[in-house]
Design a protein around this motif. Structure first.
Motif, PDB file in Angstrom:
ATOM      1  N   GLN A 120      20.816 -10.734  -5.755  1.00 25.00           N
ATOM      2  CA  GLN A 120      21.459 -11.996  -5.403  1.00 25.00           C
ATOM      3  C   GLN A 120      20.756 -12.657  -4.214  1.00 25.00           C
ATOM      4  N   ASP A 121      20.385 -11.863  -3.225  1.00 28.55           N
ATOM      5  CA  ASP A 121      19.703 -12.408  -2.054  1.00 28.55           C
ATOM      6  C   ASP A 121      18.331 -12.982  -2.426  1.00 28.55           C
ATOM      7  N   ARG A 122      17.616 -12.312  -3.322  1.00 28.31           N
ATOM      8  CA  ARG A 122      16.304 -12.808  -3.746  1.00 28.31           C
ATOM      9  C   ARG A 122      16.443 -14.122  -4.528  1.00 28.31           C
ATOM     10  N   VAL A 123      17.470 -14.212  -5.351  1.00 27.67           N
ATOM     11  CA  VAL A 123      17.711 -15.456  -6.083  1.00 27.67           C
ATOM     12  C   VAL A 123      18.008 -16.589  -5.101  1.00 27.67           C
ATOM     13  N   SER A 124      18.784 -16.300  -4.066  1.00 28.06           N
ATOM     14  CA  SER A 124      19.081 -17.316  -3.051  1.00 28.06           C
ATOM     15  C   SER A 124      17.799 -17.800  -2.382  1.00 28.06           C
ATOM     16  N   GLN A 125      16.875 -16.881  -2.099  1.00 33.52           N
ATOM     17  CA  GLN A 125      15.601 -17.272  -1.491  1.00 33.52           C
ATOM     18  C   GLN A 125      14.808 -18.183  -2.427  1.00 33.52           C
ATOM     19  N   LEU A 126      14.819 -17.865  -3.704  1.00 28.45           N
ATOM     20  CA  LEU A 126      14.061 -18.662  -4.665  1.00 28.45           C
ATOM     21  C   LEU A 126      14.691 -20.035  -4.880  1.00 28.45           C
ATOM     22  N   GLU A 127      16.003 -20.132  -4.754  1.00 24.85           N
ATOM     23  CA  GLU A 127      16.670 -21.429  -4.887  1.00 24.85           C
ATOM     24  C   GLU A 127      16.203 -22.402  -3.813  1.00 24.85           C
ATOM     25  N   ASN A 128      15.747 -21.871  -2.682  1.00 27.12           N
ATOM     26  CA  ASN A 128      15.346 -22.703  -1.550  1.00 27.12           C
ATOM     27  C   ASN A 128      13.832 -22.771  -1.371  1.00 27.12           C
ATOM     28  N   TRP A 129      13.086 -22.315  -2.369  1.00 23.13           N
ATOM     29  CA  TRP A 129      11.617 -22.304  -2.283  1.00 23.13           C
ATOM     30  C   TRP A 129      11.063 -23.622  -2.805  1.00 23.13           C
ATOM     31  N   LYS A 130      10.760 -24.522  -1.896  1.00 27.45           N
ATOM     32  CA  LYS A 130      10.339 -25.870  -2.275  1.00 27.45           C
ATOM     33  C   LYS A 130       8.963 -25.886  -2.931  1.00 27.45           C
ATOM     34  N   GLU A 131       8.117 -24.913  -2.629  1.00 25.60           N
ATOM     35  CA  GLU A 131       6.765 -24.889  -3.193  1.00 25.60           C
ATOM     36  C   GLU A 131       6.705 -24.110  -4.503  1.00 25.60           C
ATOM     37  N   GLY A 132       7.824 -23.557  -4.944  1.00 25.19           N
ATOM     38  CA  GLY A 132       7.821 -22.682  -6.107  1.00 25.19           C
ATOM     39  C   GLY A 132       7.699 -23.419  -7.428  1.00 25.19           C
ATOM     40  N   LYS A 133       7.032 -22.777  -8.376  1.00 24.61           N
ATOM     41  CA  LYS A 133       6.878 -23.350  -9.711  1.00 24.61           C
ATOM     42  C   LYS A 133       7.208 -22.341 -10.806  1.00 24.61           C
ATOM     43  N   GLY A 134       6.942 -21.055 -10.568  1.00 25.51           N
ATOM     44  CA  GLY A 134       7.155 -20.062 -11.610  1.00 25.51           C
ATOM     45  C   GLY A 134       7.615 -18.735 -11.047  1.00 25.51           C
ATOM     46  N   LEU A 135       8.136 -17.895 -11.933  1.00 27.13           N
ATOM     47  CA  LEU A 135       8.645 -16.587 -11.534  1.00 27.13           C
ATOM     48  C   LEU A 135       8.385 -15.581 -12.643  1.00 27.13           C
ATOM     49  N   ILE A 136       7.876 -14.407 -12.252  1.00 22.32           N
ATOM     50  CA  ILE A 136       7.730 -13.276 -13.167  1.00 22.32           C
ATOM     51  C   ILE A 136       8.680 -12.178 -12.716  1.00 22.32           C
ATOM     52  N   VAL A 137       9.503 -11.699 -13.629  1.00 24.79           N
ATOM     53  CA  VAL A 137      10.416 -10.589 -13.351  1.00 24.79           C
ATOM     54  C   VAL A 137       9.903  -9.369 -14.107  1.00 24.79           C
ATOM     55  N   HIS A 138       9.665  -8.285 -13.380  1.00 26.95           N
ATOM     56  CA  HIS A 138       9.197  -7.068 -14.056  1.00 26.95           C
ATOM     57  C   HIS A 138       9.712  -5.842 -13.323  1.00 26.95           C
ATOM     58  N   GLY A 139       9.444  -4.671 -13.901  1.00 31.70           N
ATOM     59  CA  GLY A 139       9.906  -3.427 -13.311  1.00 31.70           C
ATOM     60  C   GLY A 139       8.751  -2.603 -12.773  1.00 31.70           C
ATOM     61  N   ALA A 140       9.042  -1.755 -11.807  1.00 34.31           N
ATOM     62  CA  ALA A 140       8.037  -0.876 -11.226  1.00 34.31           C
ATOM     63  C   ALA A 140       7.806   0.339 -12.124  1.00 34.31           C
ATOM     64  N   GLY A 141       6.637   0.938 -11.990  1.00 34.69           N
ATOM     65  CA  GLY A 141       6.383   2.214 -12.635  1.00 34.69           C
ATOM     66  C   GLY A 141       6.256   2.185 -14.135  1.00 34.69           C
ATOM     67  N   GLY A 142       5.896   1.046 -14.699  1.00 35.05           N
ATOM     68  CA  GLY A 142       5.618   0.999 -16.125  1.00 35.05           C
ATOM     69  C   GLY A 142       6.819   0.892 -17.037  1.00 35.05           C
ATOM     70  N   THR A 143       7.985   0.615 -16.484  1.00 39.98           N
ATOM     71  CA  THR A 143       9.136   0.339 -17.340  1.00 39.98           C
ATOM     72  C   THR A 143       9.903  -0.836 -16.759  1.00 39.98           C
ATOM     73  N   PHE A 144      10.771  -1.455 -17.558  1.00 40.44           N
ATOM     74  CA  PHE A 144      11.433  -2.681 -17.094  1.00 40.44           C
ATOM     75  C   PHE A 144      12.713  -2.353 -16.325  1.00 40.44           C
ATOM     76  N   CYS A 145      13.774  -2.005 -17.015  1.00 41.29           N
ATOM     77  CA  CYS A 145      15.048  -1.745 -16.342  1.00 41.29           C
ATOM     78  C   CYS A 145      16.005  -1.114 -17.343  1.00 41.29           C
ATOM     79  N   SER A 146      16.776  -0.119 -16.878  1.00 40.30           N
ATOM     80  CA  SER A 146      17.727   0.561 -17.761  1.00 40.30           C
ATOM     81  C   SER A 146      19.171   0.176 -17.468  1.00 40.30           C
ATOM     82  N   GLY A 147      19.374  -0.983 -16.840  1.00 38.15           N
ATOM     83  CA  GLY A 147      20.746  -1.452 -16.619  1.00 38.15           C
ATOM     84  C   GLY A 147      21.270  -1.042 -15.264  1.00 38.15           C
ATOM     85  N   SER A 148      22.528  -0.621 -15.229  1.00 36.16           N
ATOM     86  CA  SER A 148      23.150  -0.244 -13.960  1.00 36.16           C
ATOM     87  C   SER A 148      23.141   1.270 -13.792  1.00 36.16           C
TER      88      SER A 148
END
Length: 295
Positions: free
Chosen positions: A77-105
């Motif tokens: 949530q905090d990272r999304v808030s930072q991106l909402e206020n990034w005036k120079e931003g144009k794109g975003l890549i979301v990925h996971g560390a260590g060769g896998t994406f995400c297994s949920g919660s």
């Protein structure tokens, strides 16, 4: 345990998305939720903003297949808030560390908040965060390496596009947990693959490989693997959409988002409003001065 008073407030907040701030629910609800989630630490959500205007957000908890701990939900949530206020931003890549994406919660946090009230608050918190992620004025892509399971599969739907590596999989495993998606993934999935397609993926908990995902429209392409190769290819792929001044790219995302989410008349009014922010702007005037021709 969360109070019944807050639960009643949350129901009043349902149904009418708050376009102001791009949130779904009132931020007044989050103090108690954040306190609860902060009790379950582990992992991190890292954000790097690049001079190119493309940011990279990394879900980082590889020992647990990048499952979201409570503190990682807060960090997202905090990272999304930072991106909402990034005036120079144009794109975003979301990925996971260590060769896998995400297994949920993380199941440790899930077990601890398994009562209905706590579960509802976590659901609302993540719905709000992922909706704000999708509504960012940035063109976003989920880079799926390895597996995207459950809430991780839902996270992929909170991006505008999805790219997969050849051996990766997306699977909405909620049925096997006796659940349905709760982070907004079902609603977004219907918009991506249609109601029948979403029903098939959810009811059968299908393992969707890169070939099937591309065939049904869940994926927008396959990128090569290798040390750093997939991320570099994702940046190159996204660069085709983010080439140009940030105000123009952000305006394009805003009008596309408006057309997707609003009734036609509201979308037309929003488009007019956004048009007014770029008409006569520096990029528009420079293009006119160059007498640019369409290519």
């Amino acid at each position: 345990m969360f109070s019944g008073r807050l639960l009643r407030i949350s129901h009043n907040a349902l149904g009418k998305p708050h376009h102001r701030g791009m949130a779904v629910y009132s931020s007044e609800l989050w103090d108690e939720i954040r306190g609860k989630l902060s009790m379950f630490p582990g992992g991190s959500v890292n954000l790097v903003k690049q001079e190119s205007g493309i940011a990279v957000l990394t879900v980082n908890n590889p020992d647990r297949m990048n499952a979201f701990s409570g503190t990682m939900m807060l960090e997202l949530q905090d990272r999304v808030s930072q991106l909402e206020n990034w005036k120079e931003g144009k794109g975003l890549i979301v990925h996971g560390a260590g060769g896998t994406f995400c297994s949920g919660s993380d199941l440790n946090a899930v077990r601890a908040i398994s009562n209905p009230q706590d579960g509802m608050k976590m659901c609302m918190f993540m719905q709000d965060t992922l909706t704000r992620l999708l509504r960012l004025p940035l063109i976003s892509v989920a880079l799926v390496e390895g597996r995207a399971l459950g809430g991780g599969a839902e996270l992929t739907t909170a991006c505008d596009f999805r790219l997969m590596t050849p051996s990766s999989e997306i699977q909405f495993v909620h049925k096997h947990m006796g659940l349905v998606p709760g982070w907004g993934g079902a609603a977004r999935l219907v918009r991506i693959v249609g109601s029948q397609g979403a029903l098939k993926l959810l009811a059968a908990a299908l393992k969707v490989d890169s070939a099937l995902a591309e065939r049904i429209g869940l994926s927008d392409g396959v990128v090569a693997t290798g040390a750093g190769t997939a991320l570099a290819e994702a940046e190159h792929w996204l660069g085709d959409f983010t080439r140009g001044p940030a105000p123009v790219i952000q305006a394009i995302k805003k009008v596309a988002l408006s057309g997707r989410e609003r009734p036609l008349e509201d979308a037309l009014r929003k488009e007019k409003e956004v048009f007014g922010t770029v008409w006569g702007g520096s990029a528009n005037l420079e293009a006119l001065a160059r007498k640019s021709k369409h290519k």
